[in-house]
Write a protein that holds these residues in place. Sequence first.
Motif, mmCIF file in Angstrom:
data_model
loop_
_atom_site.group_PDB
_atom_site.id
_atom_site.type_symbol
_atom_site.label_atom_id
_atom_site.label_comp_id
_atom_site.label_asym_id
_atom_site.label_seq_id
_atom_site.Cartn_x
_atom_site.Cartn_y
_atom_site.Cartn_z
ATOM 1 N N PHE A 1 0.844 -1.370 0.056
ATOM 2 C CA PHE A 1 0.037 0.013 -0.083
ATOM 3 C C PHE A 1 0.905 1.478 0.039
ATOM 4 N N ARG B 1 1.222 5.237 1.069
ATOM 5 C CA ARG B 1 0.683 6.223 2.090
ATOM 6 C C ARG B 1 0.452 7.721 1.590
ATOM 7 N N ASN C 1 1.659 10.479 2.251
ATOM 8 C CA ASN C 1 3.243 10.985 2.098
ATOM 9 C C ASN C 1 4.062 10.435 1.066
ATOM 10 N N LEU D 1 5.306 7.479 0.766
ATOM 11 C CA LEU D 1 5.884 6.192 1.295
ATOM 12 C C LEU D 1 5.187 4.946 0.671
ATOM 13 N N VAL E 1 4.722 0.727 1.167
ATOM 14 C CA VAL E 1 4.965 -0.095 2.277
ATOM 15 C C VAL E 1 4.778 -1.638 1.691
ATOM 16 N N GLY F 1 10.965 4.889 0.384
ATOM 17 C CA GLY F 1 10.553 6.236 0.095
ATOM 18 C C GLY F 1 11.522 7.276 -0.824
ATOM 19 N N HIS G 1 14.286 2.089 2.774
ATOM 20 C CA HIS G 1 15.054 2.853 1.690
ATOM 21 C C HIS G 1 14.708 4.334 1.639
ATOM 22 N N ASN G 2 15.632 5.336 2.101
ATOM 23 C CA ASN G 2 15.384 6.612 1.984
ATOM 24 C C ASN G 2 14.103 7.360 2.696
ATOM 25 N N ALA G 3 14.070 6.739 3.936
ATOM 26 C CA ALA G 3 12.892 7.326 4.613
ATOM 27 C C ALA G 3 13.432 6.950 6.257
ATOM 28 N N PHE H 1 8.961 6.127 11.054
ATOM 29 C CA PHE H 1 7.697 5.641 10.401
ATOM 30 C C PHE H 1 6.995 4.587 10.995
ATOM 31 N N GLU I 1 1.080 5.698 11.646
ATOM 32 C CA GLU I 1 1.878 6.066 10.066
ATOM 33 C C GLU I 1 1.632 5.153 9.184
ATOM 34 N N PHE I 2 1.278 3.547 9.426
ATOM 35 C CA PHE I 2 1.185 2.893 8.314
ATOM 36 C C PHE I 2 -0.204 2.631 8.307
#
Lengths: 415, 415
Positions: free
Chosen positions: A99, A101, A103, A105, A107, A409, B364-366, B370, B375-376
């Motif tokens: 999924f 997010r 922002n 991201l 996941v 991200g 990766h790059n975050a 989180f 946040e998820f």
Amino acid sequence: MSEVRQKATIAKDASSRLGNLTTGQKNTALLRMAEALVAEQDSIIAANAEDLKRGADTGLSTSLLDRLALTPERIESMAEGLRQIIELPDPIGDQLESFARPNGLRVEKIRVPLGVIGIIYEARPNVTVDAAGLCLKTGNAVVLRGGSSALRSNERIVEVLQAALAGTDVPPGALQLISDPDRASVDEMLKLNGLLDVLIPRGGASLIQNVVKNATVPVIETGAGICHTFVDESAKPEMAEKIAINAKVQRPSVCNSMETLLVHRSHAEQHLSVLAGKLSALGVELYGCPQSRELAPQIKTAADEAWDTEYNDYVLNVKVVDSLEEALAHIRRHGTMHSECIVTENEAHASRFLQEVDAAAVYHNASTRFTDGFEFGFGAEIGISTQKLHARGPMGLPALTSTKYRIYGDGQIRE
Amino acid sequence: MSEVRQKATIAKDASSRLGNLTTGQKNTALLRMAEALVAEQDSIIAANAEDLKRGADTGLSTSLLDRLALTPERIESMAEGLRQIIELPDPIGDQLESFARPNGLRVEKIRVPLGVIGIIYEARPNVTVDAAGLCLKTGNAVVLRGGSSALRSNERIVEVLQAALAGTDVPPGALQLISDPDRASVDEMLKLNGLLDVLIPRGGASLIQNVVKNATVPVIETGAGICHTFVDESAKPEMAEKIAINAKVQRPSVCNSMETLLVHRSHAEQHLSVLAGKLSALGVELYGCPQSRELAPQIKTAADEAWDTEYNDYVLNVKVVDSLEEALAHIRRHGTMHSECIVTENEAHASRFLQEVDAAAVYHNASTRFTDGFEFGFGAEIGISTQKLHARGPMGLPALTSTKYRIYGDGQIRE
């Protein structure tokens, strides 16, 4: 460093590579293992003969000696088990969720191996091969601690399997056997947090309870089953009889066999006498409540503790109940949340039973003996979980996995 | 009978009815609970004042007193949490699998409550409401054992919530609070197999370790996090800086904040000096390896144990590494399998890091910050599981469920 710690450390080192193997690499190793077992059967049978001789000298029972004994046919059957594991889908790497997010991201939740699995078991050497195969297919390293009566057999089997791994991409450290027959080696495994990720005990009630009570490593509990069959007022007599007999005598020694038969009064008045006669003729000793004894002369008085006893034998409790509610209450009090069955033609009763009974498997009009990984079509079985965490009921390959989240991200930070 | 056993028995009795409630019945109860908290806020704040006074008298720290303190705003926020739980989908009854077998058996796997959940926690009264709401939504009874410093607050909150349940279909026995402040009541909960199905500890490392080490009831371990951020050779300097600062200082006291920064040598040579300066200016104490100290004067010598320390504070370890492999090896040795991050523009490195690092969440790059149920997008969080069994990473409502198999037959028996 103790043998347990040393071998668990080797297994842990191996496990970090195991999780990255492809399905093909793992299957090749499984095939080599199967071939090696067959090729080395003479040396395995010779090692097994040492165990059998020591067992006979120390007075092991005939049935235990039979469980321990290996023959070319049994070794072929162990090899065939490994070949069947090759055919099973590899759960590792499966994407379970994905999924995005708001922002940005992304996941993903994916299946990963558990890591290092400790298996504590008794005298059957086939568990050694079975556990090695199932753990390898799921990318787990395994530390095996079998019963001391099978030690030479297990040592030779593991030597053969490790040698087979040597020519593959699987690190041979992935498969470890504890040779120390002292009980202290089990105690040490139970507290090896950080090296072992999970313990799975396989065996009798006392072995399992020792692990559950003393382990600090997370445990998957398997085993005990006080299973009931409730024959309702509306049950078809022939179906009830067939299911009850199957649940009791098809294989009484296993956890999904029936220990207590609950019969609705109106059904019992018409049919219990015949059913008790048939069970008795099949060699089943019957113990029951006063009402049941009035209806069937074969039934002896049940002691209070009978209702909480897992016989695993040709012995059965019988209780006459006045209602579905009374059956539900009895199961709530005496069941072990393994497998429970209602035989009824009343859909509302069936629906309520399947909803309200708290067990791993609840049956309408079928024998509790079906609670089994192969019968469910999983193609393998690690055991039948009787706990509610992680896995419940027959466990297939996914029960030997965990998950991890991968998050992608482009510089996101939390506000 | 002890208070713990008595209340757990009441909870267990209630749990058998709870699993059969509809989503609507549960949501109505959640709404009544939220309304009651707000309506009874004066009496809750009065009880809380007693805790605060006793806390001040016994020398609780200002930060602990702050966590303990309730205000109308905080009570409204607790009530709002319950209202949010109403909005979440109810996982109970979900059909996860359904298949037919060649013999005609139909097998369904459905989500069911765990049963009775024991929650052992510290001084924050909001956990009382949060846990009560999450357990109710998932059809579980709950036995709460909060810290003794919040006892009067928790007692009053639970009285209010139980009174709210009295007018609903939820049995008030579903919510139990242990009032006995003696540590022995915790010890008793840890071994209450048969009454408690699961224990979830929420709090500091010593509370969690006590539960993990001594419980015979299955535990979902939450908590400890020694999280790393690895800044690779190809990382964009601004992104690396932003992520590292966020992971360390956005909220240092929590488990998903960074404890160790790993920096590739070539990146460090160009950028570590600036980054260390910024972190230092933000109040972060820095400890590092000799190479890092040559590059940034703010960095003090790290003791050996630094790499295994969860500071949860404005303190950070810094290590310069020569390669991705060295970073992976460091994380394998010192990580706690919580949250780990790579900052890189090299896709092959990112892919390898996300594949090989064994942690609940790999980034990766975050920012590692989180790793959080909200946040998820789970809409709730029971905690962040750091074990591999049952649930891993942020736990939403499904982590509070188990499954059961329902099998429908027409007289099948096992051959």
